[in-house]
Design a protein around this motif. Sequence first.
Motif, PDB file in Angstrom:
ATOM      1  N   ASN A 283       0.878  -1.183   0.000  1.00 33.36           N
ATOM      2  CA  ASN A 283       0.000   0.000   0.000  1.00 33.36           C
ATOM      3  C   ASN A 283       0.909   1.225   0.000  1.00 33.36           C
ATOM      4  O   ASN A 283       2.128   1.097   0.029  1.00 33.36           O
ATOM      5  CB  ASN A 283      -0.957   0.019   1.205  1.00 33.36           C
ATOM      6  N   GLY A 284       0.312   2.400   0.025  1.00 37.45           N
ATOM      7  CA  GLY A 284       1.103   3.619   0.022  1.00 37.45           C
ATOM      8  C   GLY A 284       1.916   3.768   1.304  1.00 37.45           C
ATOM      9  O   GLY A 284       1.694   3.060   2.286  1.00 37.45           O
ATOM     10  N   GLY A 285       2.894   4.672   1.267  1.00 43.88           N
ATOM     11  CA  GLY A 285       3.740   4.921   2.427  1.00 43.88           C
ATOM     12  C   GLY A 285       3.000   5.711   3.504  1.00 43.88           C
ATOM     13  O   GLY A 285       2.067   6.458   3.215  1.00 43.88           O
ATOM     14  N   LEU A 296       2.236  12.016  -5.580  1.00 47.31           N
ATOM     15  CA  LEU A 296       0.847  11.592  -5.505  1.00 47.31           C
ATOM     16  C   LEU A 296       0.171  12.166  -4.266  1.00 47.31           C
ATOM     17  O   LEU A 296       0.816  12.540  -3.291  1.00 47.31           O
ATOM     18  CB  LEU A 296       0.762  10.062  -5.495  1.00 47.31           C
ATOM     19  N   ARG A 297      -1.136  12.195  -4.305  1.00 45.89           N
ATOM     20  CA  ARG A 297      -1.936  12.729  -3.217  1.00 45.89           C
ATOM     21  C   ARG A 297      -2.259  11.640  -2.197  1.00 45.89           C
ATOM     22  O   ARG A 297      -2.420  10.483  -2.545  1.00 45.89           O
ATOM     23  CB  ARG A 297      -3.234  13.262  -3.818  1.00 45.89           C
ATOM     24  N   GLY A 298      -2.390  12.035  -0.909  1.00 48.23           N
ATOM     25  CA  GLY A 298      -2.804  11.085   0.120  1.00 48.23           C
ATOM     26  C   GLY A 298      -1.677  10.149   0.518  1.00 48.23           C
ATOM     27  O   GLY A 298      -0.515  10.333   0.150  1.00 48.23           O
ATOM     28  N   GLN A 299      -2.018   9.146   1.279  1.00 52.32           N
ATOM     29  CA  GLN A 299      -1.021   8.209   1.804  1.00 52.32           C
ATOM     30  C   GLN A 299      -1.685   6.901   2.184  1.00 52.32           C
ATOM     31  O   GLN A 299      -2.866   6.696   1.893  1.00 52.32           O
ATOM     32  CB  GLN A 299      -0.328   8.827   3.014  1.00 52.32           C
ATOM     33  N   LYS A 300      -0.940   6.033   2.829  1.00 53.23           N
ATOM     34  CA  LYS A 300      -1.475   4.764   3.324  1.00 53.23           C
ATOM     35  C   LYS A 300      -2.829   4.979   4.007  1.00 53.23           C
ATOM     36  O   LYS A 300      -2.990   5.933   4.760  1.00 53.23           O
ATOM     37  CB  LYS A 300      -0.488   4.181   4.343  1.00 53.23           C
ATOM     38  N   GLU A 305      -4.475   8.310  -4.857  1.00 56.27           N
ATOM     39  CA  GLU A 305      -3.432   7.529  -5.542  1.00 56.27           C
ATOM     40  C   GLU A 305      -2.250   7.204  -4.613  1.00 56.27           C
ATOM     41  O   GLU A 305      -1.645   6.143  -4.718  1.00 56.27           O
ATOM     42  CB  GLU A 305      -2.930   8.286  -6.776  1.00 56.27           C
ATOM     43  N   GLY A 306      -1.920   8.126  -3.706  1.00 58.75           N
ATOM     44  CA  GLY A 306      -0.813   7.882  -2.776  1.00 58.75           C
ATOM     45  C   GLY A 306      -1.068   6.698  -1.856  1.00 58.75           C
ATOM     46  O   GLY A 306      -0.135   6.152  -1.263  1.00 58.75           O
ATOM     47  N   GLY A 307      -2.322   6.292  -1.732  1.00 59.28           N
ATOM     48  CA  GLY A 307      -2.642   5.140  -0.888  1.00 59.28           C
ATOM     49  C   GLY A 307      -2.652   3.832  -1.646  1.00 59.28           C
ATOM     50  O   GLY A 307      -2.390   2.773  -1.074  1.00 59.28           O
ATOM     51  N   VAL A 308      -2.964   3.910  -2.949  1.00 67.04           N
ATOM     52  CA  VAL A 308      -3.238   2.660  -3.679  1.00 67.04           C
ATOM     53  C   VAL A 308      -2.354   2.393  -4.904  1.00 67.04           C
ATOM     54  O   VAL A 308      -2.364   1.287  -5.436  1.00 67.04           O
ATOM     55  CB  VAL A 308      -4.726   2.580  -4.115  1.00 67.04           C
TER      56      VAL A 308
END
Length: 507
Positions: A283-285, A296-300, A305-308
């Motif tokens: 998963n994302g960091g 990318l936007r977002g995270q774990k 997208e930053g999550g997935v």
Amino acid sequence: MDTVSFYIAFIAGILTILPIAGAPFGTRPNIVFILADDLGWHDVGYHDSIIRTPNIDKLAAEGVKLENYYVTPLCTPTRAVLMTGRYQIHTGMQHGVLMAQEPRCLPTDEVLMPQKLKESGYTTHMVGKWHLGFYKWACTPNHRGFDTFFGMYLAGGDYFNHTRLCHGRRLAAWDLRDGDQVVAPEYVGKYSTIVFAEKAQEIIKKHDPTNPLFLYLSFQAVHAPLQVPERYINMYKDDIRDESRRIYAGMTTCMDEAIGNVTRTLARRGLLDNTIIVFSSDNGGAKLYGASNYPLRGQKGTLYEGGVRAPAFVYSPLLSNRVRGTATHELMYVGDWFPTFLHLAGGNLHGVKPLDGVNQWHTVSAAMPSKRTEIVHNIEPLRGKPPRVKDEPWLTNPYFDIRVMASIRVGEWKLITGRKGDPTWTIPPELGGGSVDPGRPTIVELYHIKEDPLERTDLSRDRPDIVNKLLERLRYHSDTSRLPETPTPVFDTSDPLHHNMAWGPWE
Ligand SMILES: *[C@@H]1O[C@H](CO)[C@@H](O)[C@H](O)[C@H]1NC(C)=O
Ligand SMILES: *[C@@H]1O[C@H](CO)[C@@H](O)[C@H](O)[C@H]1NC(C)=O
């Protein structure tokens, strides 16, 4: 079938086989699947990272980089999808991560990848983190198709002493096993990444090449806590001032070295030429623990997208020169490995529940278009719903409750509903740090991922037609979901105090 369609089918058949038959393997290839934990998009060298991953970069550069590849937002669901080839909504694993004392696991009526590979004649080994439940033996990896298991049932434990804290106490219990046996005390002081690499190398050295090998190497790294032998941190003492990022970078470089060691052993043992190595993050960091998903936007944990969207590649000397050293932007998903590996193994889908994965071997090995057109990132009916939804235009749509945390990708479009978690774009410290907050996110967001991979422009108000279509798809998938199980944790019989201070089955 008439003659013409027979020949068309015949030629199509040859074309499908060609990428494999053309490669120098008459025998089935060895498969080594390497899963990194919480590794961010921006944390491999080949994504312009400050973090040095020379072994990963080399394998990626000589293989095929998967640049449009997706996993789920969290550890447990991604592992469930990997093992079953089925969406987490279809196995009841869509809700959060598995907690130590919950009496649940990846349902035992699911047929897992190692079971099918074993059926096809593979020797199957798992080294590393499981995180798919262990309340009864039938849930644990070496009772689910792996000939051998060396690793941990849980997550977030201490990398050096192989313990994990118990609920509500300042007490830690062992979490490292060889098969069913607790071996944690023998490994106190040894860093898990190094231990797992050594175990993987031992397996490779002992492997009898008359049978193909399947090795699932699932690192504890680079998940929290931030721990790594000092020498790896020192590699970054001049480059990274932020302490979390510096330690995280060290952990990542150590994992990269482990991957180099494992690859070298495959080569020395004469197995590499007939091996397919797949690398993926789960998963994302997590930015609190030094990771970065920039740009990318977002995270774990988020559906941005930053999550997935995960760093991933396939390396193999069996790949043709035509694809080696390329990157594919075809849509791929962690659930695709199940049918892809089964295809490579010459196996069948007998007894397997309906798959959500598609065979991607031709996408990887022959640059063919992906057969995947859709990904259900998640539908999380139990997640708390956002409080303020009064002014939302989509509230009364006939398809889907937009307060549910969910996301789906259809073609280049992506819809996100419900709670968003962290909606920011975060810049890693070495590039200046800080994060950009978009302000209050709306409940329904629509992005065109190809044109807007950073999810900057919500198009939901411009394209109500697409929103409707995607809400309808969410409804369709939601109707096929298995309800997540959320049993009450069992704090008495599961207590490691009753199990020699180790985490293990209690039923
Ligand atoms: C292992 O380390 C943790 C801290 O990470 C500590 O709480 C625990 O007591 C240690 N356990 C042993 C057996 O050394
Ligand atoms: C890689 O192998 C070398 C040589 O055996 C060893 O010293 C090192 O600790 C290994 N590193 C990892 C991360 O496994």
